[in-house]
Design a protein around this motif. Structure first.
Motif, mmCIF file in Angstrom:
data_model
loop_
_atom_site.group_PDB
_atom_site.id
_atom_site.type_symbol
_atom_site.label_atom_id
_atom_site.label_comp_id
_atom_site.label_asym_id
_atom_site.label_seq_id
_atom_site.Cartn_x
_atom_site.Cartn_y
_atom_site.Cartn_z
ATOM 1 N N TRP A 149 -45.025 52.756 18.169
ATOM 2 C CA TRP A 149 -45.057 53.683 18.933
ATOM 3 C C TRP A 149 -43.658 54.542 18.863
ATOM 4 C CZ3 TRP A 149 -48.790 54.365 21.651
ATOM 5 C CH2 TRP A 149 -50.134 53.903 22.077
ATOM 6 N N LEU A 152 -44.475 56.825 16.874
ATOM 7 C CA LEU A 152 -45.773 57.924 16.620
ATOM 8 C C LEU A 152 -45.374 58.923 17.395
ATOM 9 C CD1 LEU A 152 -48.726 55.068 17.610
ATOM 10 C CD2 LEU A 152 -48.256 57.337 15.450
ATOM 11 N N VAL A 153 -44.562 58.686 18.759
ATOM 12 C CA VAL A 153 -43.984 59.379 19.776
ATOM 13 C C VAL A 153 -43.555 60.857 19.146
ATOM 14 C CG1 VAL A 153 -42.196 59.699 22.283
ATOM 15 C CG2 VAL A 153 -44.146 58.120 21.867
ATOM 16 N N VAL A 155 -43.338 62.054 16.372
ATOM 17 C CA VAL A 155 -44.283 62.858 15.374
ATOM 18 C C VAL A 155 -45.213 63.730 16.125
ATOM 19 C CG1 VAL A 155 -46.675 62.747 13.926
ATOM 20 C CG2 VAL A 155 -45.146 61.362 13.028
ATOM 21 N N ALA A 156 -45.618 63.484 17.573
ATOM 22 C CA ALA A 156 -46.471 63.972 18.436
ATOM 23 C C ALA A 156 -45.212 64.998 18.434
ATOM 24 C CB ALA A 156 -46.585 63.376 19.669
ATOM 25 N N ILE A 159 -44.777 67.678 16.578
ATOM 26 C CA ILE A 159 -45.853 68.412 16.248
ATOM 27 C C ILE A 159 -46.631 69.266 17.139
ATOM 28 C CG2 ILE A 159 -48.473 68.774 16.723
ATOM 29 C CD1 ILE A 159 -49.217 66.062 14.536
ATOM 30 N N LEU A 160 -45.642 68.833 18.700
ATOM 31 C CA LEU A 160 -45.370 70.012 19.841
ATOM 32 C C LEU A 160 -44.862 70.996 19.640
ATOM 33 C CD1 LEU A 160 -46.148 70.043 22.979
ATOM 34 C CD2 LEU A 160 -44.741 68.684 23.586
#
Length: 174
Positions: A149, A152-153, A155-156, A159-160
């Protein structure tokens, strides 16, 4: 004693990150000033060079060194190294590599060599944000955080941040 050392460690982490964030902004401003005409170009580059030098050697480097000293001291007082701390230390190592990379840009700009444009430097500015999120999450949440997790956070968030940089670029052109 441990909590005093921890408090000093946190204070210098904050000032180190402040320096990392602001130095890249100064790199951006210098790269943009380098594209201007004389005499504005020379005046701005001289002023930004002074600001960079004072920030880098007066705040950022000392804060990085004191962060390392107090963090190591805390490690000795704490004793064992749990798995979350080992992962955090890997991110801290990455942050020091990033710091050294910024030092190379600093050295170039002090010689008025500009290899990075302002857009590329804005992207580099967000790298510190990713390190900050990862390190703070690991330090605060510790064993409760799921490694998957967490990745993933990150990476997100990356991207943001990249999308925000692109949107800002379009906004500036409009």
């Amino acid at each position: 004693m441990y909590f005093y050392i921890k408090a000093l460690h946190i204070i210098f982490v904050v000032t180190w990150f402040a320096g990392l964030f602001y130095i890249v902004r100064l790199f951006v401003y210098s790269a943009e000033a380098n594209e201007k005409q004389e005499p504005e170009r020379g005046i701005l580059l001289k002023q930004f060079s002074i600001m960079q030098k004072r920030l880098w050697y007066g705040i950022t480097w000392p804060s990085a060194i004191l962060t390392l000293i107090f963090g190591t001291w805390m490690g000795f007082l704490f004793g064992s190294l749990p798995s979350w701390l080992l992962v955090k230390l890997l991110f801290v190592l990455g942050l020091f590599i990033y710091h050294l990379f910024l030092h190379s840009i600093f050295s170039q700009q002090q010689k008025f060599i500009f290899r990075w444009n302002s857009q590329q430097l804005r992207i580099w500015n967000e790298v510190a944000t990713l390190f900050l999120v990862a390190i703070v999450m690991l330090a605060v949440v510790k064993q409760l955080i799921s490694f998957v997790w967490g990745i993933l956070v990150l990476v997100a968030l990356g991207i943001l941040l990249f999308a925000a940089i692109k949107a800002y670029r379009r906004f500036r052109k409009a």
